[in-house]
Motif scaffolding. Structure first.
Motif, PDB file in Angstrom:
ATOM      1  N   ILE A 362     -20.089  51.452   8.952  1.00  0.00           N
ATOM      2  CA  ILE A 362     -19.530  53.162   8.063  1.00  0.00           C
ATOM      3  C   ILE A 362     -19.866  53.659  10.178  1.00  0.00           C
ATOM      4  O   ILE A 362     -20.219  54.334  10.415  1.00  0.00           O
ATOM      5  N   ALA A 363     -18.207  54.465   9.707  1.00  0.00           N
ATOM      6  CA  ALA A 363     -18.203  55.438  11.175  1.00  0.00           C
ATOM      7  C   ALA A 363     -19.091  56.361  11.211  1.00  0.00           C
ATOM      8  O   ALA A 363     -19.424  57.483  10.483  1.00  0.00           O
ATOM      9  N   PRO A 364     -19.477  57.253  12.305  1.00  0.00           N
ATOM     10  CA  PRO A 364     -19.888  58.148  12.899  1.00  0.00           C
ATOM     11  C   PRO A 364     -19.332  59.327  11.956  1.00  0.00           C
ATOM     12  O   PRO A 364     -17.917  59.252  12.890  1.00  0.00           O
ATOM     13  N   GLY A 365     -19.811  60.301  11.616  1.00  0.00           N
ATOM     14  CA  GLY A 365     -19.620  61.314  11.183  1.00  0.00           C
ATOM     15  C   GLY A 365     -18.896  61.096   9.729  1.00  0.00           C
ATOM     16  O   GLY A 365     -18.130  62.158   9.338  1.00  0.00           O
ATOM     17  N   SER A 366     -18.711  60.435   9.122  1.00  0.00           N
ATOM     18  CA  SER A 366     -17.769  59.894   7.860  1.00  0.00           C
ATOM     19  C   SER A 366     -18.690  59.778   6.538  1.00  0.00           C
ATOM     20  O   SER A 366     -19.766  59.973   6.810  1.00  0.00           O
ATOM     21  N   THR A 367     -18.071  59.531   5.498  1.00  0.00           N
ATOM     22  CA  THR A 367     -19.050  59.902   4.159  1.00  0.00           C
ATOM     23  C   THR A 367     -18.415  58.861   3.505  1.00  0.00           C
ATOM     24  O   THR A 367     -17.499  58.042   3.027  1.00  0.00           O
ATOM     25  N   VAL A 368     -19.802  58.181   3.047  1.00  0.00           N
ATOM     26  CA  VAL A 368     -19.044  56.418   2.786  1.00  0.00           C
ATOM     27  C   VAL A 368     -19.804  56.730   1.751  1.00  0.00           C
ATOM     28  O   VAL A 368     -21.438  57.457   0.956  1.00  0.00           O
ATOM     29  N   GLN A 523     -19.918  68.244   8.493  1.00  0.00           N
ATOM     30  CA  GLN A 523     -18.740  68.095   9.277  1.00  0.00           C
ATOM     31  C   GLN A 523     -18.983  67.254  10.490  1.00  0.00           C
ATOM     32  O   GLN A 523     -20.187  67.506  11.250  1.00  0.00           O
ATOM     33  N   GLY A 524     -18.790  66.281  10.577  1.00  0.00           N
ATOM     34  CA  GLY A 524     -18.846  65.631  12.276  1.00  0.00           C
ATOM     35  C   GLY A 524     -20.394  65.199  11.555  1.00  0.00           C
ATOM     36  O   GLY A 524     -20.471  63.812  12.766  1.00  0.00           O
ATOM     37  N   LEU A 525     -21.396  64.827  10.905  1.00  0.00           N
ATOM     38  CA  LEU A 525     -22.428  63.540  11.007  1.00  0.00           C
ATOM     39  C   LEU A 525     -22.772  62.937   9.415  1.00  0.00           C
ATOM     40  O   LEU A 525     -20.984  63.329   7.966  1.00  0.00           O
ATOM     41  N   THR A 526     -22.922  61.850   9.571  1.00  0.00           N
ATOM     42  CA  THR A 526     -22.640  60.624   9.095  1.00  0.00           C
ATOM     43  C   THR A 526     -23.176  61.164   7.364  1.00  0.00           C
ATOM     44  O   THR A 526     -24.169  61.015   7.738  1.00  0.00           O
ATOM     45  N   HIS A 539     -14.979  62.042  -3.514  1.00  0.00           N
ATOM     46  CA  HIS A 539     -14.915  62.772  -1.929  1.00  0.00           C
ATOM     47  C   HIS A 539     -14.822  61.730  -0.517  1.00  0.00           C
ATOM     48  O   HIS A 539     -14.507  62.158   0.406  1.00  0.00           O
ATOM     49  N   ALA A 540     -15.655  60.490  -1.149  1.00  0.00           N
ATOM     50  CA  ALA A 540     -15.583  59.457  -0.191  1.00  0.00           C
ATOM     51  C   ALA A 540     -14.893  59.157   0.938  1.00  0.00           C
ATOM     52  O   ALA A 540     -13.933  58.975  -0.051  1.00  0.00           O
ATOM     53  N   ASP A 541     -15.039  58.848   2.197  1.00  0.00           N
ATOM     54  CA  ASP A 541     -13.941  58.088   2.557  1.00  0.00           C
ATOM     55  C   ASP A 541     -13.850  57.251   2.496  1.00  0.00           C
ATOM     56  O   ASP A 541     -12.352  55.838   2.647  1.00  0.00           O
TER      57      ASP A 541
END
Length: 582
Positions: A362-368, A523-526, A539-541
């Motif tokens: 899980i990359a920093p700032g992403s939405t999973v 935005q910019g937060l996980t 909407h998740a990455d």
């Protein structure tokens, strides 16, 4: 003594006060032991017709002085002990609460609220009463018995008369040794039954609305009645043995008094001892009977409290399943990615694996997004991320650091977890939203409420944010409770946020507004979103699909729709359901 640990810890700083109280009570009872001797002297002078009005006044004033001195000294000692008993109650309940905070998820899954309350209420009260009553009565009784015995030996009463009179009392140690373990064992059984009954009561009261809606009052009444019956049966067994024990000791005291009257009366009639000594002897024996009865009650109480003290110490001896490393780090997680490698986990006492070979970045700032059926392991994964249970060493890393090497405070402080059933406290809406940040400005609380789409509902209440919610937020509907819990998570603005099916009780329109707001504000937060509804994950990455503890699919919404699998199937079912609802 290890079994007495909590009591020893408390007494370390309080023993001088207890010593002072014992000295006060001892002095009072030593003075009281002069009472039979004064009466005996009065009887001798009465027989010899030597009494004058002046002597009667002197004797009266002397007895009054003995009574006042005893009352003041014994009263001061008892006040100190009773006050210290209340301090023990405060000390132990605080220590139990602090210890509860260290225990893990596994402990609470096996112990209900009622059982925990029985420790804090029933057991602590039993020990406190034993300390206060035990010290008061054992000191008063013990000193009085010793003083009475010393006074008898110092008088002109024949030694053989004293020895024969107190002979029945020598059986008391044997009685204590026989009854003590039985009383303690049965007391422990009663306390455990009380814990189960308290747990049952807490469950019944918490579910009273469900009971009424299903007209299941007779069923619930029978269930609670069964718990009460079990206590009644165990208490009767305890009462039988306790009553027999407490009856035997005063019986022995009465037997001593009978011997003193019969044998002492015979010696008095034949003028081997004076009337005054005979009166003093009977008064001394009578003075010893009440303390002996009290000592029986003290021993009874002590045996019961020992069972409660053992339960408290056994609880305090339990260590939390989650322990911090010796050199634990307070790591900043603001720009830290989450890396999971070959994570396999089973719950304690469980045969099946809850998760099997999970690997995820899980990359920093992403939405999973995480999708899966009930029991697929979604919540388990989040509990491991929060270290509610310990993952295998090295299986989960945040910012390159094994989470087992992070301090619990720094880990959990930087993760906002919003569960499906968010617990709300029976205080105001404002306090619930600002639970993590008590000093939050009202504007920030209102902003979080707006983000969670609960602001409009709150302002409709007459007291708005000062509305008291009642037990577990009963004032609010299910969807309102979820959104209030969500506002509490949003106000934290943590580097990592976990939404564990936390919008499942809201309608589709409100859900979309919440998702859009969260996407904008974080935005910019996980952000990790767990959901059953695919609309909450579009909407998740990246979306991860779990099934029976394994990752079976992963990708974006568009990618997963194009694949044959669980995700596309669930999407089709939910879309059809939405069309039918329209």
């Amino acid at each position: 003594m290890k079994a007495q640990r909590v009591l020893v810890d408390y007494l370390k700083g309080k023993w001088p006060y207890y010593l002072l109280a014992i000295l006060f009570m001892a002095a009072g009872n030593i003075i009281q032991s002069f009472y039979p001797r004064i009466i005996g002297s009065f009887a001798d002078q009465l027989k010899e017709e030597q009494l004058t009005y002046s002597l009667i006044v002197d004797y009266s004033l002397l007895l009054l002085g003995v009574g006042i001195a005893f009352g003041v000294l014994a009263g001061m000692g008892q006040y100190i002990v009773m006050r210290l008993g209340r301090l023990f109650e405060f000390f132990t309940r605080g220590r139990l609460f602090d210890h509860f905070m260290t225990l893990g998820e596994h402990f609470y899954s096996k112990n209900g609220v009622g059982k925990l309350l029985s420790y804090v209420m029933n057991d602590v009260t039993a020990v406190r009463e034993a300390i206060a009553r035990g010290i008061n009565q054992s000191t008063n009784s013990g000193i009085l018995i010793l003083s009475a015995a010393a006074m008898m030996l110092a008088s002109d009463i024949p030694l053989r008369l004293i020895a024969i009179s107190v002979l029945p009392l020598l059986a008391i140690p044997w009685i204590v040794s026989r009854f003590g373990p039985v009383i303690r064992s049965r007391s422990l059984s009663v306390q455990e039954a009380l814990g189960k009954m308290t747990e049952s009561a807490e469950e019944q009261f918490g579910g009273i609305r469900v009971t009424k809606k299903f007209a299941a009052e007779p069923i619930m009444g029978a269930r609670f009645g069964a718990a009460v019956d079990r206590i009644h049966e165990k208490q009767l067994k305890l009462v039988r043995v306790s009553s027999l024990f407490q009856a035997l000791i005063p019986f022995l005291g009465t037997l001593s008094l009978i011997i003193a009257i019969v044998y002492g009366g015979y010696l008095t009639i034949h003028q081997h001892i004076s009337l005054g000594n005979f009166v003093a002897l009977t008064l001394y024996i009578r003075m010893m009977v009440n303390p002996l009865q009290q000592i029986g009650g003290v021993i009874n109480t002590m045996q019961r409290s020992r069972a409660s003290l053992d339960r408290i110490n056994e609880l305090l001896a339990k260590e939390g399943e989650i322990q911090e490393a010796e050199q634990a780090l307070a790591h900043d997680l603001k720009r830290a990615g989450i890396r999971i490698r070959h994570l396999t986990f089973s719950y304690p006492d469980a045969d099946m694996e809850a998760l099997h070979d999970i690997s995820l970045d899980i990359a920093p700032g992403s939405t999973v997004g995480i999708l899966g059926k009930t029991g697929s392991g979604k919540t388990t994964l989040m509990k491991l991320l929060l270290r509610m249970y310990d993952p295998p060493e090295g299986a989960i890393r945040i910012g390159g650091v094994d989470i087992r090497q992070l301090t619990l405070e720094s880990l959990r402080d930087q993760i906002a977890y919003v569960p499906q059933e968010g617990f709300l406290f029976s205080t105001t809406i404002r306090d619930n939203i600002a639970f993590y940040r008590r000093d939050s400005a009202m504007t920030r609380i209102e902003e979080a409420a707006k983000q969670a789409q609960i602001y409009g509902n709150i302002v409709e209440f007459p007291e708005r944010f000062e509305t008291k919610l009642g037990e577990r937020g009963v004032t609010l509907s299910g969807g309102q409770r979820q959104r209030t819990s969500l506002a509490r998570g949003l106000i934290k603005r943590a580097p990592i946020m976990i939404l564990d099916d936390s919008v499942s009780a809201v309608d589709a329109v409100t859900e979309q507004k919440i998702i859009d707001t969260i996407s904008k504000e974080r935005q910019g937060l996980t952000t990790i979103v767990i959901a059953h509804r695919i609309s909450a994950l579009k909407h998740a990455d990246e979306i991860v699909v779990l099934d029976e503890g394994r990752i079976v699919q992963r990708g974006t919404h568009a990618e997963l729709i194009g694949q044959r699998g669980m995700y596309a199937t669930l999407h089709a079912i939910q879309e059809e359901g939405n069309r039918d609802a329209e």
